[in-house]
Design an enzyme around this catalytic site. Structure first.
Site, PDB file in Angstrom:
ATOM      1  N   LYS A 104       0.849  -1.184   0.000  1.00 25.43           N
ATOM      2  CA  LYS A 104       0.000   0.000   0.000  1.00 25.43           C
ATOM      3  C   LYS A 104       0.885   1.234   0.000  1.00 25.43           C
ATOM      4  O   LYS A 104       2.126   1.137   0.029  1.00 25.43           O
ATOM      5  CB  LYS A 104      -0.932  -0.030   1.212  1.00 25.43           C
ATOM      6  CG  LYS A 104      -1.755  -1.324   1.300  1.00 25.43           C
ATOM      7  CD  LYS A 104      -2.831  -1.250   2.333  1.00 25.43           C
ATOM      8  CE  LYS A 104      -4.006  -0.442   1.838  1.00 25.43           C
ATOM      9  NZ  LYS A 104      -5.170  -0.496   2.757  1.00 25.43           N
ATOM     10  N   ASP A 131      -7.811   1.736  -5.828  1.00 25.68           N
ATOM     11  CA  ASP A 131      -8.357   2.436  -4.661  1.00 25.68           C
ATOM     12  C   ASP A 131      -9.068   3.736  -5.037  1.00 25.68           C
ATOM     13  O   ASP A 131      -8.479   4.610  -5.685  1.00 25.68           O
ATOM     14  CB  ASP A 131      -7.223   2.731  -3.667  1.00 25.68           C
ATOM     15  CG  ASP A 131      -7.731   3.237  -2.337  1.00 25.68           C
ATOM     16  OD1 ASP A 131      -8.734   2.693  -1.839  1.00 25.68           O
ATOM     17  OD2 ASP A 131      -7.129   4.175  -1.791  1.00 25.68           O
TER      18      ASP A 131
END
Length: 289
Positions: A172, A226
């Site tokens: 991430k 995302d």
């Protein structure tokens, strides 16, 4: 939900139920029942649905009573994963007043919470029917309840993301910061660490990040797309061209799930399935046997 795919051993339920009972009983036990109980009366009680929904948590409800008294009888009339209607009798418990009244709150708390997760998961699954998309939870679970909450997601027809940090490598933005946001270098380091059975997922929040990752000779097994709009997701899916799993996350609601699913992604992951769920209203109607 087939029973052979919806299973969680008592070994994983028991620590949660035991701790909850300890929390409820304190050091003095159920002083109310102790004060009013004359002899050892037997009670029979029925779990009744007060709302329509999906059922999850019956094994935990059973243990809330049988851990207090092994002679308690628990009879289920429904199964976890079943669609239930207001007024349905879900199960019946029969035992001493101390066991039935002592385990009542723990059983109801768990059953209502997990059924709430199964219910909202089922609603999202129904909303994307026909798209081929899987509905997936995340690690945004309540501490100590992860195995149970993820079980409830499966009871609602969903699937599970990672259970733990050692299940897979997931890069991430905060991890990429360790490499100065150098995606190729981060992917190379991750691939060197991963064994032949470990998957790698990369989170990207822009199409330019995705393009950079797709240029790598040894890319990830999955992309976490995302907070992208449906239009961006469609473009991302076209760019990936089936070389990896496309997972959409962020901004997914019961209203937007269908349009996001129709973008062509493989998975929708929703943290709020477990961290912000509303309990399903289930009651326990007690009567003397």
């Amino acid at each position: 939900m087939a029973l052979d795919t919806l299973f969680l051993p008592d070994l994983l339920w028991e620590p949660v139920i035991t701790n909850a009972l300890r929390e409820d009983f304190g050091t003095g036990g159920d002083v109310t029942t102790q004060a009013l109980m004359q002899g050892k009366p037997t009670l029979r009680a029925s779990f009744v649905a007060r709302q329509d929904g999906r059922l999850a948590g019956l094994p935990g409800a059973r243990l809330a009573f049988t851990l207090l008294d092994g002679n308690t009888r628990f009879t289920a009339f429904k199964q976890d994963g079943d669609r239930i209607t207001r007024g349905d009798v879900l199960a019946e418990v029969e035992g001493t007043a101390s066991a039935v009244l002592g385990g009542e709150r723990v059983a109801l708390n768990l059953l209502s919470h997990l059924s709430g997760i199964a219910t909202i998961t089922g609603q999202i699954v129904d909303s994307v029917e026909g798209t081929g998309v899987s509905i997936c939870c995340t690690r945004k679970t309540l501490p100590g309840l992860r195995a149970l909450q993820k079980y409830a997601v499966r009871a609602g027809g969903g699937s599970n993301h990672r259970h733990r940090l050692d299940d897979a490598i997931m890069l991430k933005d905060n991890h990429l910061a360790l490499f100065g946001s150098n995606i190729p270098a981060a992917l190379a380091a991750a691939r060197q660490r991963a064994g032949h059975l470990m998957k790698i997922e990369l989170e990207v929040d822009s199409l330019s990040q995705l393009a950079e990752a797709l240029q790598c000779s040894d890319g990830p097994d999955a992309y976490l797309l995302d907070n992208m709009t449906p239009a961006m997701l469609r473009e991302a899916v076209n760019m990936i061209e089936g070389r990896a799993i496309a997972e959409a996350s962020g901004g997914i609601t019961p209203t937007t799930a269908r349009s996001i699913a129709e973008s062509g992604v493989d998975i929708l992951s929703l943290g709020w399935l477990t961290h912000s769920v509303t309990a399903l209203d289930i009651g326990l109607d007690i009567r003397t046997a």
